[in-house]
Scaffold this motif. Structure first.
Motif, short mmCIF file in Angstrom:
data_model
loop_
_atom_site.label_atom_id
_atom_site.label_comp_id
_atom_site.label_asym_id
_atom_site.label_seq_id
_atom_site.Cartn_x
_atom_site.Cartn_y
_atom_site.Cartn_z
N TYR A 155 39.16 46.31 47.64
CA TYR A 155 39.99 46.47 46.45
C TYR A 155 39.91 45.15 45.69
O TYR A 155 40.07 44.09 46.28
N ALA A 156 39.68 45.19 44.41
CA ALA A 156 39.65 43.96 43.63
C ALA A 156 41.08 43.46 43.47
O ALA A 156 41.95 44.19 43.01
N THR A 157 41.33 42.21 43.85
CA THR A 157 42.71 41.70 43.75
C THR A 157 43.03 41.38 42.30
O THR A 157 42.15 41.09 41.51
N LEU A 158 44.30 41.39 42.01
CA LEU A 158 44.77 41.17 40.65
C LEU A 158 44.26 39.85 40.07
O LEU A 158 43.73 39.84 38.94
N PRO A 159 44.41 38.74 40.79
CA PRO A 159 43.88 37.49 40.24
C PRO A 159 42.39 37.60 39.90
O PRO A 159 41.96 37.10 38.87
N ASN A 160 41.60 38.29 40.75
CA ASN A 160 40.17 38.46 40.47
C ASN A 160 39.93 39.36 39.27
O ASN A 160 38.98 39.16 38.52
N GLY A 185 51.64 36.14 35.49
CA GLY A 185 51.83 34.83 34.88
C GLY A 185 53.21 34.26 35.12
O GLY A 185 53.38 33.07 35.35
N GLU A 186 54.24 35.12 35.08
CA GLU A 186 55.62 34.63 35.25
C GLU A 186 56.02 34.56 36.71
O GLU A 186 57.17 34.27 37.02
N GLY A 187 55.10 34.90 37.61
CA GLY A 187 55.41 34.78 39.03
C GLY A 187 56.31 35.88 39.56
O GLY A 187 56.83 35.79 40.67
N ILE A 188 56.50 36.94 38.76
CA ILE A 188 57.33 38.06 39.24
C ILE A 188 56.58 38.77 40.35
O ILE A 188 57.14 39.26 41.32
N VAL A 189 55.25 38.78 40.20
CA VAL A 189 54.38 39.45 41.16
C VAL A 189 53.38 38.42 41.66
O VAL A 189 52.94 37.58 40.89
N GLU A 190 53.06 38.45 42.95
CA GLU A 190 52.17 37.41 43.44
C GLU A 190 50.78 37.89 43.82
O GLU A 190 49.87 37.10 43.93
N ASP A 191 50.64 39.18 44.05
CA ASP A 191 49.33 39.69 44.42
C ASP A 191 49.30 41.14 44.01
O ASP A 191 50.32 41.74 43.67
N GLY A 192 48.13 41.73 44.04
CA GLY A 192 48.08 43.15 43.72
C GLY A 192 46.67 43.61 43.51
O GLY A 192 45.72 42.82 43.55
N THR A 193 46.52 44.91 43.28
CA THR A 193 45.23 45.46 42.91
C THR A 193 45.46 46.68 42.03
O THR A 193 46.53 47.29 42.07
N VAL A 194 44.45 46.98 41.21
CA VAL A 194 44.57 48.13 40.32
C VAL A 194 43.45 49.09 40.67
O VAL A 194 42.31 48.68 40.86
N ALA A 195 43.76 50.37 40.76
CA ALA A 195 42.73 51.37 41.06
C ALA A 195 42.56 52.26 39.85
O ALA A 195 43.54 52.72 39.27
N THR A 196 41.31 52.46 39.45
CA THR A 196 41.09 53.39 38.35
C THR A 196 40.26 54.58 38.79
O THR A 196 40.25 55.59 38.12
N ASP A 197 39.55 54.48 39.92
CA ASP A 197 38.79 55.65 40.32
C ASP A 197 39.53 56.43 41.39
O ASP A 197 40.31 55.90 42.15
N SER A 198 39.29 57.73 41.40
CA SER A 198 40.09 58.67 42.20
C SER A 198 40.18 58.32 43.67
O SER A 198 41.23 58.50 44.28
N THR A 199 39.09 57.83 44.26
CA THR A 199 39.13 57.51 45.70
C THR A 199 40.19 56.50 45.98
O THR A 199 41.02 56.68 46.86
N LYS A 200 40.12 55.38 45.20
CA LYS A 200 41.04 54.29 45.49
C LYS A 200 42.48 54.72 45.17
O LYS A 200 43.41 54.37 45.88
N ILE A 201 42.64 55.50 44.10
CA ILE A 201 43.98 55.97 43.74
C ILE A 201 44.56 56.78 44.89
O ILE A 201 45.70 56.59 45.31
N GLN A 202 43.74 57.67 45.44
CA GLN A 202 44.21 58.49 46.56
C GLN A 202 44.55 57.66 47.78
O GLN A 202 45.56 57.89 48.45
N SER A 203 43.69 56.66 48.08
CA SER A 203 43.96 55.84 49.29
C SER A 203 45.23 55.05 49.14
O SER A 203 45.97 54.87 50.09
N ILE A 204 45.47 54.52 47.92
CA ILE A 204 46.67 53.73 47.75
C ILE A 204 47.91 54.63 47.78
O ILE A 204 48.91 54.30 48.42
#
Lengths: 542, 237
Positions: free
Chosen positions: B191-196, A382-401
């Motif tokens: 990967y689901a992007t943060l905005p999504n 919201g404050e524009g500190i970060v512009e993009d991203g993704t969150v991983a909660t399952d082990s596969t994605k966590i490992q790949s990241i």
């Protein structure tokens, strides 16, 4: 289902194999999602991970130049190995004495393929007593020795310079005991870090440190180098989590400080001397370490940031809003992503940005953690500190990241020769060094990448070129050390001094401090047989 | 056309499976759960269809306890438009049977009238590999299972599916509406992007009970015991 060769799309195959070969040059990394699910549901033949584990050896055809030649080192006044010596060792360790030069090349060469020694003998003891006998004999005969664990060190401290006898702890891999309530693990020094983690995981515990080399590095080596790693900001340094050590001293004496007590203020805390002394004061043979509970829920976010200032803002917010569940905060600049895309064919999970931060949370309650993480993400987005991203909660994605960050060292090797620097700096000036360095070497270097444990103020600055280039080295050193010294930083935050950085110790330590270190060394190892040519300079400020 | 995607919440594939002390079932308390990997691939395929303008709405459906909502949210974050949560406290790894699931999905299909149903080929907890096939049977729709590649015709009246079978690859053409089940190599889930992820929080998830669709989720199979496979013995030297 029959075992048939199913036609695979090439793109997929590469990704599967890329996912298999995770971890710097190691052979026993956890097999990834696609290979496991693959093996279960569609068994097909594909090349085993062993072949790709030896990636670093296969990459360059010739062996690197001998360290003693490249760096013009004088051999110490040690005795030379004779056939009588070999016979004594054969009697002591039947079948565990290696003298074949072909076999020794791997042990003589470091993981970065920059340092190569000329040892003629490798010993593989199984017990503390055997090491004690070996050292007693070598001390009497004035033979230099070099203790070696997983040989994953990055400063040439884990390989010989001349013909030091290599003492490998690889066969000392027994886990002695685990106390589930206190979380105390007692084991031999040769236990591989990842193997310990796997064993502890069944009991709901984990090792207090984690690094990319976990598939090969051994706990004795980790302790001897005071390894830092990805989770130092959460679990602290080994100086805090090691409860006790059993060490063999330079004259063969077995020093038993293998306490399992959390608190014991009786006398000088001797184990602290050995933690981080890189095998120059004694050989660690057994370890007692405090292991934290394995977290129930782990979340990993990779965020795209437009400038370094915002990385620091994100760090501040993370510490404030995620606080007690924050377990890792890493940063990478965009050349790092270009590097892994080019050399390891990994994909960027988010859009290309100038900077990336990796934030890991680990806690005991998934719902609470996700709520905290969501609030944090809403704020920084919201404050524009970060512009993009993704969150991983399952082990596969966590490992790949995580693989993107953990395999950077491996990816750098593909460029050819790596000039690797590990610096501690105040956060305000952190990235300025990278900018200055890039400007300085851009015309002759292949690339300059910066990544590191931003949460600990630890920068990993790496420059690559196709082959060893002395002109490039001259441009980097001592410029980088002088720059670091000017801001009172450390010229080696966690990698240690080993062989490559011992002569630069004066950039971070005073003359009196180094003198005291040299006095301690002489007192504990008068003949200087333990891992010579490493860690301390012969002359101060040369 | 609408695409209906089934997603199941299962024990995360990387977790070491433990059996409960009373040998009645797999231990799931305090164990990490995630979306079934094949369901993820199904969601990815549906979202790609939406991006190619073949589908105009993707609906994610899950049968499970309250936490199944998280799985539906993940599908929403990947690009599904809305979710349907059929609540049950029965164990979805052994009590809720594929036939019951197929019956619920069939009722939902009657309500939503999608042009395609995409499911994962099987769930990694029960490895049944039955739901898609049974659903097609109940609806009297064509089925294309173990999909490696899915191509919808321009007129959206038929679909060509390349299937992975023991002998190699088989290409089928089927009229729509049809049931397709996803195999491993169909695609690589995004990967689901943060905005999504943020947007997904606002997407609607409708809650129902199986009884609302006239289906009884009670098991017709009794699990007698669940045991570990025998410990591997050392070989001969």
């Amino acid at each position: 289902m029959a075992h048939q060769r199913l036609p695979l799309k090439i793109g997929h195959l590469r990704q599967y194999l890329a996912l298999i070969n995770t971890g710097s040059g190691c052979l026993h990394r956890t097999v990834s999602f696609y290979t496991q699910v693959h093996a279960k549901y569609c068994p097909i033949q594909y090349q085993s991970s062993r072949r790709f584990g030896l990636l670093s050896r296969s990459m360059q055809k010739e062996d690197p130049e001998l360290t003693s030649v490249r760096y013009n080192v004088q051999r110490g006044n040690f005795a030379r190995i004779s056939s009588e010596d070999v016979a004594v060792f054969e009697k002591l360790l039947p079948g565990r004495v290696i003298a074949d030069p072909e076999e020794l090349v791997g042990y003589n060469t470091d993981w970065l393929r920059m340092c190569r020694g000329n040892s003629q003998l490798l010993l593989r003891p199984k017990t503390t007593e055997e090491i004690s006998e070996i050292i007693k004999y070598c001390n009497a005969r004035n033979l230099a020795v070099m203790p070696q664990g997983g040989n994953t060190g990055l400063v040439g401290g884990s390989v010989p310079v001349f013909d030091e006898i290599i003492i490998s702890t690889s066969l000392m891999n027994k886990i002695i005991s685990v106390d589930e309530i206190s979380g105390t693990l007692v084991c031999q020094a040769g236990c591989v870090l990842e193997a310990l983690n796997t064993h502890l995981s069944d009991l709901g515990l984990m090792m207090p440190l984690d690094l990319g080399a976990k598939g090969s590095c051994q706990i004795g080596g980790n302790i001897s180098t005071n390894a830092g790693g990805l989770r130092l900001m959460r679990y602290g340094s080994l100086h805090g989590s090691v409860l006790g050590l059993e060490v063999v001293q330079a004259d063969g004496t077995v020093l038993d400080c293998l306490s399992t007590l959390r608190k014991d203020n009786t006398g000088y805390d001797l184990k602290q001397l050995f933690i981080g002394s890189e095998g120059t004061l004694g050989i660690v043979t057994s370890v007692s370490i405090l292991c934290p509970r394995k977290p129930q829920s782990i979340n990993l976010a990779i965020l795209g940031v437009s400038n370094f200032e915002n990385c620091l803002k994100a760090l501040k917010e993370a510490k404030g809003m995620l606080g007690e569940i924050l377990s890792a905060f890493e940063f990478m600049d965009s050349p790092c992503i270009d590097l892994v895309k080019a050399n390891l064919q990994l994909t960027n999970p988010i859009s290309d940005m100038p900077f990336y931060v990796l934030i890991e949370t680990a806690g005991s309650n998934g719902t609470h953690d996700e709520e905290k993480l969501n609030l944090f993400l809403e704020k920084v987005l919201g404050e524009g500190i970060v512009e993009d991203g993704t969150v991983a909660t399952d082990s596969t994605k966590i490992q790949s990241i995580w693989a993107i960050r953990e395999r950077l060292a491996e990816a750098l090797l593909h460029d050819g020769y790596v000039y690797k620097y590990d610096i501690s700096l105040p956060l305000a000036n952190f990235y300025d060094l990278v900018i200055d360095m890039r400007e300085r070497v851009n015309d002759i270097a292949t690339r300059t990448v910066a990544y590191g444990h931003l949460g600990d103020g630890n920068l990993h600055l790496n420059i690559t070129s196709p082959t060893y280039d002395h002109e490039l080295l001259e441009k980097i050193e001592p410029f980088i050390y002088e720059w670091t010294s000017r801001y009172n930083g450390s010229i080696s935050a966690e990698h240690g001094l080993g062989f490559k950085k011992k002569d630069f110790i004066h950039f971070s330590k005073t003359k009196k401090a180094v003198e005291l270190m040299q006095q301690i060394k002489v007192m504990m190892d008068p003949k200087g047989i333990l891992n010579p040519y490493k860690m301390l300079p012969d002359k101060y400020g040369d | 056309m609408k695409v209906l995607v089934g997603v199941k919440r299962v024990v995360d594939y990387a977790v070491k499976i433990r059996i409960k002390a009373d040998k009645s079932a797999v231990e799931t308390a305090s164990v990490k759960m995630s979306m079934n990997p094949f369901c993820e691939i199904a969601v990815e395929e549906a979202v790609r269809m939406k991006e190619k303008k073949i589908a105009d709405e993707v609906i994610a459906v899950s049968i499970g306890p309250k936490q199944a909502q998280e799985t539906i949210r993940t599908a929403l974050a990947m690009g599904a438009d809305r979710g349907v949560h059929i609540t049950t406290d029965a164990r979805t790894d052994q009590e809720v049977q594929p036939l019951a699931v197929a019956k619920v999905l069939a009722a939902l299909v009657e309500q939503e009238q999608p042009g395609m149903v995409v499911l994962g080929k099987q769930a990694i907890d029960d490895d049944s590999n039955q739901t898609g096939q049974m659903l097609a049977g109940l609806l009297d729709w064509p089925q294309a299972t173990f999909a490696n590649e899915v191509t919808v015709a321009d007129d959206k009246a038929s679909v060509q599916v390349v299937r992975e079978i023991d002998g190699g690859l088989q290409t089928l053409s089927a009229p729509l509406p049809a049931v397709v089940t996803a195999d491993l190599r169909l695609n690589q889930p995004r990967y689901a992007t943060l905005p999504n992820i943020m947007k997904a929080k606002k997407k609607k998830i409708a809650k129902h009970k199986a009884a609302d669709f006239g289906v009884d989720l009670a098991s017709t199979v009794e699990v007698v015991s669940v045991e570990d496979p025998p410990v591997r013995q050392a070989g001969q030297k």
